[in-house]
Design a protein around this motif. Structure first.
Motif, PDB file in Angstrom:
ATOM      1  N   ALA A 120      11.267  16.920 -22.071  1.00 44.44           N
ATOM      2  CA  ALA A 120      10.775  16.618 -20.719  1.00 44.44           C
ATOM      3  C   ALA A 120      11.044  17.808 -19.804  1.00 44.44           C
ATOM      4  O   ALA A 120      12.018  18.542 -19.991  1.00 44.44           O
ATOM      5  CB  ALA A 120      11.456  15.364 -20.170  1.00 44.44           C
ATOM      6  N   ARG A 121      10.163  17.966 -18.821  1.00 46.41           N
ATOM      7  CA  ARG A 121      10.384  19.041 -17.834  1.00 46.41           C
ATOM      8  C   ARG A 121       9.576  18.746 -16.577  1.00 46.41           C
ATOM      9  O   ARG A 121       8.415  18.335 -16.651  1.00 46.41           O
ATOM     10  CB  ARG A 121       9.969  20.393 -18.408  1.00 46.41           C
ATOM     11  N   ARG A 122      10.217  18.969 -15.430  1.00 46.68           N
ATOM     12  CA  ARG A 122       9.523  18.794 -14.158  1.00 46.68           C
ATOM     13  C   ARG A 122       8.692  20.044 -13.867  1.00 46.68           C
ATOM     14  O   ARG A 122       9.182  21.180 -13.978  1.00 46.68           O
ATOM     15  CB  ARG A 122      10.522  18.564 -13.028  1.00 46.68           C
ATOM     16  N   THR A 123       7.437  19.857 -13.503  1.00 48.65           N
ATOM     17  CA  THR A 123       6.556  20.961 -13.125  1.00 48.65           C
ATOM     18  C   THR A 123       5.885  20.621 -11.797  1.00 48.65           C
ATOM     19  O   THR A 123       5.980  19.487 -11.304  1.00 48.65           O
ATOM     20  CB  THR A 123       5.467  21.210 -14.187  1.00 48.65           C
ATOM     21  N   GLU A 124       5.172  21.586 -11.223  1.00 48.29           N
ATOM     22  CA  GLU A 124       4.453  21.331  -9.974  1.00 48.29           C
ATOM     23  C   GLU A 124       3.380  20.280 -10.168  1.00 48.29           C
ATOM     24  O   GLU A 124       3.031  19.545  -9.245  1.00 48.29           O
ATOM     25  CB  GLU A 124       3.835  22.635  -9.469  1.00 48.29           C
ATOM     26  N   ALA A 125       2.846  20.182 -11.398  1.00 51.44           N
ATOM     27  CA  ALA A 125       1.791  19.206 -11.693  1.00 51.44           C
ATOM     28  C   ALA A 125       2.349  17.826 -12.014  1.00 51.44           C
ATOM     29  O   ALA A 125       1.589  16.867 -12.158  1.00 51.44           O
ATOM     30  CB  ALA A 125       0.938  19.714 -12.848  1.00 51.44           C
ATOM     31  N   HIS A 137       8.708  27.003 -26.551  1.00 56.41           N
ATOM     32  CA  HIS A 137       9.419  26.110 -25.642  1.00 56.41           C
ATOM     33  C   HIS A 137       8.444  25.384 -24.711  1.00 56.41           C
ATOM     34  O   HIS A 137       8.868  24.596 -23.865  1.00 56.41           O
ATOM     35  CB  HIS A 137      10.437  26.900 -24.813  1.00 56.41           C
ATOM     36  N   THR A 138       7.147  25.643 -24.884  1.00 58.26           N
ATOM     37  CA  THR A 138       6.134  24.980 -24.065  1.00 58.26           C
ATOM     38  C   THR A 138       5.989  23.523 -24.493  1.00 58.26           C
ATOM     39  O   THR A 138       5.840  23.226 -25.683  1.00 58.26           O
ATOM     40  CB  THR A 138       4.777  25.691 -24.209  1.00 58.26           C
ATOM     41  N   ILE A 139       6.040  22.607 -23.541  1.00 54.02           N
ATOM     42  CA  ILE A 139       5.955  21.174 -23.843  1.00 54.02           C
ATOM     43  C   ILE A 139       4.503  20.713 -23.762  1.00 54.02           C
ATOM     44  O   ILE A 139       3.804  20.985 -22.783  1.00 54.02           O
ATOM     45  CB  ILE A 139       6.820  20.359 -22.871  1.00 54.02           C
ATOM     46  N   VAL A 140       4.067  20.030 -24.794  1.00 51.49           N
ATOM     47  CA  VAL A 140       2.742  19.414 -24.810  1.00 51.49           C
ATOM     48  C   VAL A 140       2.888  17.974 -24.335  1.00 51.49           C
ATOM     49  O   VAL A 140       3.558  17.163 -24.987  1.00 51.49           O
ATOM     50  CB  VAL A 140       2.123  19.460 -26.221  1.00 51.49           C
ATOM     51  N   ASP A 141       2.309  17.668 -23.205  1.00 50.16           N
ATOM     52  CA  ASP A 141       2.383  16.322 -22.643  1.00 50.16           C
ATOM     53  C   ASP A 141       1.546  15.379 -23.507  1.00 50.16           C
ATOM     54  O   ASP A 141       0.362  15.634 -23.742  1.00 50.16           O
ATOM     55  CB  ASP A 141       1.843  16.359 -21.215  1.00 50.16           C
ATOM     56  N   CYS A 167      15.884  13.458 -13.515  1.00 49.89           N
ATOM     57  CA  CYS A 167      15.828  14.922 -13.589  1.00 49.89           C
ATOM     58  C   CYS A 167      16.376  15.574 -12.325  1.00 49.89           C
ATOM     59  O   CYS A 167      15.919  15.296 -11.218  1.00 49.89           O
ATOM     60  CB  CYS A 167      14.382  15.368 -13.812  1.00 49.89           C
ATOM     61  N   SER A 168      17.355  16.460 -12.501  1.00 47.49           N
ATOM     62  CA  SER A 168      17.854  17.278 -11.390  1.00 47.49           C
ATOM     63  C   SER A 168      18.037  18.714 -11.860  1.00 47.49           C
ATOM     64  O   SER A 168      18.999  19.390 -11.511  1.00 47.49           O
ATOM     65  CB  SER A 168      19.174  16.701 -10.862  1.00 47.49           C
ATOM     66  N   THR A 169      17.087  19.169 -12.670  1.00 45.90           N
ATOM     67  CA  THR A 169      17.114  20.528 -13.209  1.00 45.90           C
ATOM     68  C   THR A 169      15.684  21.035 -13.327  1.00 45.90           C
ATOM     69  O   THR A 169      14.742  20.237 -13.464  1.00 45.90           O
ATOM     70  CB  THR A 169      17.802  20.566 -14.588  1.00 45.90           C
ATOM     71  N   ASP A 170      15.527  22.356 -13.281  1.00 36.60           N
ATOM     72  CA  ASP A 170      14.197  22.924 -13.510  1.00 36.60           C
ATOM     73  C   ASP A 170      14.016  23.326 -14.974  1.00 36.60           C
ATOM     74  O   ASP A 170      12.989  23.882 -15.352  1.00 36.60           O
ATOM     75  CB  ASP A 170      13.963  24.134 -12.598  1.00 36.60           C
TER      76      ASP A 170
END
Length: 413
Positions: A120-125, A137-141, A167-170
């Motif tokens: 999981a990762r928080r992005t602008e989208a 390291h690219t995550i496929v949603d 989530c509290s990390t980038d």
């Protein structure tokens, strides 16, 4: 720069292999005999087009295949796929000079994976939740996953929302999701510092979603219902993040093979026992001594024994078998041994087994290379390899389990 290649064979990770003057080139999502165009970068190339497809090529089961790195072989016909995966065990044994009959692969149906680890990762989208691209390291949603149990697929959107809540990390972090008898057990790792406000929001969300438990970095945040898995008919509540076989059916197949092999012994040592997948099943007929490095897993095993019914005595011992293997002298107190180590195998422990007087051994491994190494140690000490059974519990991946059953005649003194 693109070029045309003819695929010669499949490599150990399921990539197509082309031999060139500059060395082998690995091209994912291709099959032996195919003519393809690909963009080369060193010893790897990205597939651009299949010019001449193999007759073994089939339509992938998942819309994300080829982009997501979770599966490598959805494009391969089922019979050929099973034989290729069985061949991984055959070749690993052969590389160590072990010539033996290897049984047909025990297959794994789709939609049976009860345990998955999502990135999981928080992005602008928005929040991404899925698997990494191969070697990236690219995550496929993801929106679907044909290997996972339906309970996990149905919860992908709630899990994405939970990931956003905690989530509290980038940076990317992990959610390990396990289907249990009381609901989904969700274990987050690396999601960032957990503030009290976040804890309250995550707890409320977990309750609304109907999850059995949420833990973050090993700490239980909320546990509306204890997660429960069955080993045979013995219920166990594993600790957060504890190792569990990925597919319940594969685990049962392994346990059945071990149980038959060790059915006539009086006392068994279960080495690398985890939370008791083998120990608690075997305890229906014989006394068990379970050895494991993780204290929480041993405690869960012990509780399963104490609250189980119809079990022989089960004792436990916390011990790092990589640092301090059970000695041959200690092993002589047992009639049979089962060991199921991590991918690194059990070299030091195998050397002690080789020196012991134990006549029956069952070895389980998720790594054919280290299994072959450990079996070589035992065979050179006089054990006979009776049977090797490969088991698929990581569908459409290059990973394969194997159960090896060994016997030895009583040594003269």
């Amino acid at each position: 720069m693109s070029a045309e290649f003819r695929i010669e064979r499949l490599g150990a990770q399921g990539d197509g292999v082309v031999l060139t003057e500059r060395g082998p080139v690995y091209i994912p999502f291709t099959l032996a005999g195919e003519r393809v165009t690909a963009s080369r970068n060193g010893d790897r190339a990205d597939l651009l087009a299949v010019v001449e497809p193999s007759p073994l090529r089939v339509e992938p089961a998942c819309r994300h295949f080829g982009e997501c790195g979770g599966c490598a072989l959805q494009h391969m016909e089922e019979g050929a796929y099973r034989e290729w995966k069985r061949g991984r065990v055959v070749e690993a044994l052969r590389s160590r000079g072990i010539e033996t009959e290897v049984a047909p692969l025990v297959p794994c149906p789709p939609k049976e994976r009860r345990r998955v680890t999502l990135s999981a990762r928080r992005t602008e989208a928005g929040m991404l939740l899925g698997y990494n691209r191969a070697l990236s390291h690219t995550i496929v949603d993801i929106e679907e996953c044909p290997i996972a149990r339906p309970e996990i697929v149905a919860a992908l959107e709630p899990l994405r929302s939970l990931a956003k809540t905690i989530c509290s990390t980038d940076k990317a972090f992990r959610l390990t999701v396990t289907v249990t008898g009381s609901g989904l057990d969700v274990a987050a790792h690396g999601s960032g510092k957990f503030a009290e406000k976040t804890r309250k929001a995550a707890s409320d969300f977990t309750l609304r979603a109907g999850f059995a438990r949420l833990s973050v970095d090993g700490e239980i945040v909320i546990e509306p219902r204890k997660p429960v898995v069955l080993f045979g008919d013995v219920p166990v509540s594993p600790p957060p993040g504890a190792f569990l076989q990925a597919v319940a059916g594969a685990e049962q197949t392994m346990a059945d093979l071990v149980s038959v092999h060790l059915s006539k012994v009086k006392r068994i040592a279960d080495l690398f026992s985890g939370v008791g997948a083998f120990a608690l099943r075997l305890a229906k007929g014989t006394e068990i001594h379970a050895v494991e490095a993780d204290a929480a897993s041993l405690s869960a095993l012990d509780r399963g024994f104490r609250f189980g019914s119809g079990l022989k005595r089960v004792t436990t011992e916390r011990r790092d078998l990589f640092v301090r293997p059970v000695t041959a002298k200690e092993l002589n107190a047992f009639d049979g041994i089962v060991f199921d180590p991590p991918r690194a195998g059990a070299e030091a422990q195998s050397r002690q087994i080789a020196k012991s007087d134990v006549l029956l051994v069952a070895a389980i491994s998720c790594n054919p290379a280290t299994l072959a190494r450990d079996l070589t140690i035992l065979i050179e000490a006089g054990y006979t390899l009776q049977r090797v059974v490969p088991i698929d519990q990581f569908l459409w991946s290059p990973h394969v389990e194997a159960v090896a059953l060994l016997t030895r005649k009583k040594r003269r003194r």
